[in-house]
Design a protein around this motif. Sequence first.
Motif, PDB file in Angstrom:
ATOM      1  N   SER A  70      -2.154  -3.364  -9.980  1.00  0.00           N
ATOM      2  CA  SER A  70      -2.279  -2.282  -9.012  1.00  0.00           C
ATOM      3  C   SER A  70      -3.523  -1.464  -9.331  1.00  0.00           C
ATOM      4  CB  SER A  70      -1.039  -1.385  -9.031  1.00  0.00           C
ATOM      5  OG  SER A  70      -0.913  -0.722 -10.272  1.00  0.00           O
ATOM      6  N   ALA A  71      -4.073  -0.861  -8.296  1.00  0.00           N
ATOM      7  CA  ALA A  71      -5.219   0.040  -8.440  1.00  0.00           C
ATOM      8  C   ALA A  71      -4.893   1.323  -7.695  1.00  0.00           C
ATOM      9  CB  ALA A  71      -6.488  -0.602  -7.874  1.00  0.00           C
ATOM     10  N   SER A  72      -5.119   2.464  -8.345  1.00  0.00           N
ATOM     11  CA  SER A  72      -4.743   3.735  -7.742  1.00  0.00           C
ATOM     12  C   SER A  72      -5.873   4.748  -7.856  1.00  0.00           C
ATOM     13  CB  SER A  72      -3.474   4.295  -8.396  1.00  0.00           C
ATOM     14  OG  SER A  72      -3.687   4.540  -9.774  1.00  0.00           O
ATOM     15  N   VAL A  73      -5.881   5.674  -6.906  1.00  0.00           N
ATOM     16  CA  VAL A  73      -6.806   6.802  -6.906  1.00  0.00           C
ATOM     17  C   VAL A  73      -5.960   8.060  -6.801  1.00  0.00           C
ATOM     18  CG1 VAL A  73      -8.758   7.909  -5.772  1.00  0.00           C
ATOM     19  CG2 VAL A  73      -8.582   5.414  -5.789  1.00  0.00           C
ATOM     20  N   SER A  74      -6.108   8.985  -7.762  1.00  0.00           N
ATOM     21  CA  SER A  74      -5.306  10.201  -7.795  1.00  0.00           C
ATOM     22  C   SER A  74      -6.139  11.400  -7.374  1.00  0.00           C
ATOM     23  CB  SER A  74      -4.751  10.427  -9.206  1.00  0.00           C
ATOM     24  OG  SER A  74      -3.986   9.323  -9.638  1.00  0.00           O
ATOM     25  N   ASN A  75      -5.459  12.381  -6.766  1.00  0.00           N
ATOM     26  CA  ASN A  75      -6.091  13.630  -6.329  1.00  0.00           C
ATOM     27  C   ASN A  75      -7.278  13.369  -5.405  1.00  0.00           C
ATOM     28  OD1 ASN A  75      -4.338  15.290  -7.900  1.00  0.00           O
ATOM     29  ND2 ASN A  75      -5.578  14.850  -9.716  1.00  0.00           N
ATOM     30  N   VAL A  76      -7.016  12.561  -4.375  1.00  0.00           N
ATOM     31  CA  VAL A  76      -8.116  12.146  -3.504  1.00  0.00           C
ATOM     32  C   VAL A  76      -8.685  13.305  -2.690  1.00  0.00           C
ATOM     33  CG1 VAL A  76      -7.301   9.775  -3.350  1.00  0.00           C
ATOM     34  CG2 VAL A  76      -6.489  11.458  -1.703  1.00  0.00           C
ATOM     35  N   ASP A 127      -0.190  23.608  -4.386  1.00  0.00           N
ATOM     36  CA  ASP A 127      -0.927  22.659  -3.556  1.00  0.00           C
ATOM     37  C   ASP A 127      -0.311  21.263  -3.659  1.00  0.00           C
ATOM     38  OD1 ASP A 127      -2.729  24.617  -2.780  1.00  0.00           O
ATOM     39  OD2 ASP A 127      -4.040  24.233  -4.500  1.00  0.00           O
ATOM     40  N   TRP A 128      -0.373  20.527  -2.561  1.00  0.00           N
ATOM     41  CA  TRP A 128       0.040  19.130  -2.569  1.00  0.00           C
ATOM     42  C   TRP A 128      -1.118  18.273  -3.052  1.00  0.00           C
ATOM     43  CZ3 TRP A 128       4.873  17.305  -1.700  1.00  0.00           C
ATOM     44  CH2 TRP A 128       5.781  18.173  -1.089  1.00  0.00           C
ATOM     45  N   HIS A 129      -0.826  17.269  -3.866  1.00  0.00           N
ATOM     46  CA  HIS A 129      -1.837  16.342  -4.390  1.00  0.00           C
ATOM     47  C   HIS A 129      -1.539  14.945  -3.862  1.00  0.00           C
ATOM     48  CE1 HIS A 129      -3.515  19.252  -7.277  1.00  0.00           C
ATOM     49  NE2 HIS A 129      -2.279  19.714  -7.322  1.00  0.00           N
ATOM     50  N   THR A 130      -2.570  14.292  -3.348  1.00  0.00           N
ATOM     51  CA  THR A 130      -2.400  12.983  -2.706  1.00  0.00           C
ATOM     52  C   THR A 130      -2.913  11.871  -3.604  1.00  0.00           C
ATOM     53  OG1 THR A 130      -2.646  13.972  -0.517  1.00  0.00           O
ATOM     54  CG2 THR A 130      -2.943  11.588  -0.688  1.00  0.00           C
ATOM     55  N   ASN A 131      -2.089  10.851  -3.789  1.00  0.00           N
ATOM     56  CA  ASN A 131      -2.460   9.649  -4.541  1.00  0.00           C
ATOM     57  C   ASN A 131      -2.351   8.439  -3.626  1.00  0.00           C
ATOM     58  OD1 ASN A 131      -2.554  11.359  -6.764  1.00  0.00           O
ATOM     59  ND2 ASN A 131      -0.536  10.747  -7.510  1.00  0.00           N
ATOM     60  N   LEU A 132      -3.269   7.493  -3.769  1.00  0.00           N
ATOM     61  CA  LEU A 132      -3.260   6.245  -3.020  1.00  0.00           C
ATOM     62  C   LEU A 132      -3.192   5.079  -3.993  1.00  0.00           C
ATOM     63  CD1 LEU A 132      -6.023   6.998  -0.359  1.00  0.00           C
ATOM     64  CD2 LEU A 132      -3.553   7.285  -0.121  1.00  0.00           C
ATOM     65  N   ARG A 133      -2.410   4.053  -3.655  1.00  0.00           N
ATOM     66  CA  ARG A 133      -2.239   2.920  -4.572  1.00  0.00           C
ATOM     67  C   ARG A 133      -2.089   1.624  -3.784  1.00  0.00           C
ATOM     68  NH1 ARG A 133       1.948   4.603  -6.681  1.00  0.00           N
ATOM     69  NH2 ARG A 133       3.602   3.202  -5.930  1.00  0.00           N
ATOM     70  N   ALA A 134      -2.719   0.555  -4.301  1.00  0.00           N
ATOM     71  CA  ALA A 134      -2.568  -0.790  -3.756  1.00  0.00           C
ATOM     72  C   ALA A 134      -1.953  -1.674  -4.832  1.00  0.00           C
ATOM     73  CB  ALA A 134      -3.911  -1.355  -3.299  1.00  0.00           C
ATOM     74  N   GLU A 135      -0.951  -2.457  -4.473  1.00  0.00           N
ATOM     75  CA  GLU A 135      -0.250  -3.320  -5.418  1.00  0.00           C
ATOM     76  C   GLU A 135      -0.323  -4.773  -4.950  1.00  0.00           C
ATOM     77  OE1 GLU A 135       3.733  -1.916  -5.625  1.00  0.00           O
ATOM     78  OE2 GLU A 135       3.183   0.101  -6.337  1.00  0.00           O
ATOM     79  N   ASP A 182     -11.130  16.643  -8.697  1.00  0.00           N
ATOM     80  CA  ASP A 182     -10.651  16.012  -9.936  1.00  0.00           C
ATOM     81  C   ASP A 182     -10.046  14.645  -9.622  1.00  0.00           C
ATOM     82  OD1 ASP A 182      -9.991  15.644 -12.573  1.00  0.00           O
ATOM     83  OD2 ASP A 182      -8.098  16.754 -12.435  1.00  0.00           O
ATOM     84  N   ILE A 183     -10.875  13.725  -9.144  1.00  0.00           N
ATOM     85  CA  ILE A 183     -10.408  12.388  -8.758  1.00  0.00           C
ATOM     86  C   ILE A 183     -10.386  11.485  -9.987  1.00  0.00           C
ATOM     87  CG2 ILE A 183     -10.914  10.359  -7.359  1.00  0.00           C
ATOM     88  CD1 ILE A 183     -12.170  12.145  -5.299  1.00  0.00           C
ATOM     89  N   SER A 184      -9.309  10.727 -10.127  1.00  0.00           N
ATOM     90  CA  SER A 184      -9.209   9.753 -11.219  1.00  0.00           C
ATOM     91  C   SER A 184      -8.795   8.413 -10.658  1.00  0.00           C
ATOM     92  CB  SER A 184      -8.205  10.220 -12.281  1.00  0.00           C
ATOM     93  OG  SER A 184      -6.905  10.340 -11.724  1.00  0.00           O
ATOM     94  N   ARG A 185      -9.237   7.339 -11.333  1.00  0.00           N
ATOM     95  CA  ARG A 185      -8.957   5.977 -10.887  1.00  0.00           C
ATOM     96  C   ARG A 185      -8.312   5.203 -12.033  1.00  0.00           C
ATOM     97  NH1 ARG A 185     -13.687   7.841  -8.992  1.00  0.00           N
ATOM     98  NH2 ARG A 185     -14.139   7.676  -6.750  1.00  0.00           N
ATOM     99  N   THR A 186      -7.312   4.381 -11.688  1.00  0.00           N
ATOM    100  CA  THR A 186      -6.571   3.637 -12.696  1.00  0.00           C
ATOM    101  C   THR A 186      -6.300   2.222 -12.203  1.00  0.00           C
ATOM    102  OG1 THR A 186      -5.467   5.660 -13.444  1.00  0.00           O
ATOM    103  CG2 THR A 186      -4.494   3.575 -14.128  1.00  0.00           C
ATOM    104  N   VAL A 187      -6.460   1.252 -13.105  1.00  0.00           N
ATOM    105  CA  VAL A 187      -6.059  -0.133 -12.845  1.00  0.00           C
ATOM    106  C   VAL A 187      -4.937  -0.467 -13.808  1.00  0.00           C
ATOM    107  CG1 VAL A 187      -6.768  -2.548 -12.818  1.00  0.00           C
ATOM    108  CG2 VAL A 187      -8.363  -0.767 -12.040  1.00  0.00           C
ATOM    109  N   PHE A 216       0.854  -1.178   0.000  1.00  0.00           N
ATOM    110  CA  PHE A 216       0.000   0.000   0.000  1.00  0.00           C
ATOM    111  C   PHE A 216       0.895   1.235   0.000  1.00  0.00           C
ATOM    112  CE2 PHE A 216      -2.367  -3.384   2.081  1.00  0.00           C
ATOM    113  CZ  PHE A 216      -3.573  -3.365   1.398  1.00  0.00           C
ATOM    114  N   VAL A 217       0.580   2.188  -0.890  1.00  0.00           N
ATOM    115  CA  VAL A 217       1.433   3.363  -1.080  1.00  0.00           C
ATOM    116  C   VAL A 217       0.575   4.623  -1.010  1.00  0.00           C
ATOM    117  CG1 VAL A 217       3.115   4.508  -2.577  1.00  0.00           C
ATOM    118  CG2 VAL A 217       2.937   2.006  -2.597  1.00  0.00           C
ATOM    119  N   ALA A 218       1.067   5.616  -0.271  1.00  0.00           N
ATOM    120  CA  ALA A 218       0.453   6.944  -0.227  1.00  0.00           C
ATOM    121  C   ALA A 218       1.498   7.953  -0.682  1.00  0.00           C
ATOM    122  CB  ALA A 218      -0.039   7.267   1.176  1.00  0.00           C
ATOM    123  N   GLU A 219       1.122   8.811  -1.647  1.00  0.00           N
ATOM    124  CA  GLU A 219       2.060   9.777  -2.208  1.00  0.00           C
ATOM    125  C   GLU A 219       1.497  11.192  -2.118  1.00  0.00           C
ATOM    126  OE1 GLU A 219       4.229   7.229  -5.784  1.00  0.00           O
ATOM    127  OE2 GLU A 219       2.506   8.501  -6.251  1.00  0.00           O
TER     128      GLU A 219
END
Length: 226
Positions: A203-209, A185-193, A213-218, A173-176
Amino acid sequence: MSTKAFLTRLTLAALLTASAASAYADDVRPLDLALSGDTNRNYAVTVSTRTPRWWIPKVGTDLNFQVAAPPIPSVRPGLPPSEPTGAVWSSLTLPGSGAGLAWDSAKLEFRVDPSARSSTINVSTTRTWAIGARVSASFTDTYSLVRNETSAEADWGAINAFRVDYKPSGTAFVAENLRSIDDDDWHTNLRAEQALGFGLSVSASVSNVMSEDISRTVLASFSRTW
């Protein structure tokens, strides 16, 4: 730059990478190949060397492209492929630090992107902690300086990443937090691998939580070493 010329340069870079790997014939000097693709038809290919000593830089080349998509009746027309982009790079990972320093390892990387006419210097430091025999945590600071031929000023960026690995299952699990010169501004992304074995991982990630402007990627990845 045309697609044909760009692919020719990337091919030459890959051949130079292979030559650099075979230059140390006295030891095993394999090549690393990594392939990845996401749900938005974006794909990436990386070829790099593995060097026998820490003071010998690792070299490699990246190629990124988006494939065409067939039309979906009553939904959307067909989508064309994108122009490929890529870079050649060299990195040097310094050995573990002695007592009294705040990090376990440091990495220097220099990248050249001919299609964007830019060069980048990345400096990152990592500190790792063992939490029992099965879990480890790490914190990585990365700072980037980008020089573009079309701009008089250099751009900078920063990434702070906290990672937790559960070794028995290959789960991470990664938090960036990301910041750049163009955005205060700081932008936070979360990712599970999740490692699947045989070089495969997803992996599945959520950007700009923290924004609207939230985006999701697999993403699916495959890597192999020769």
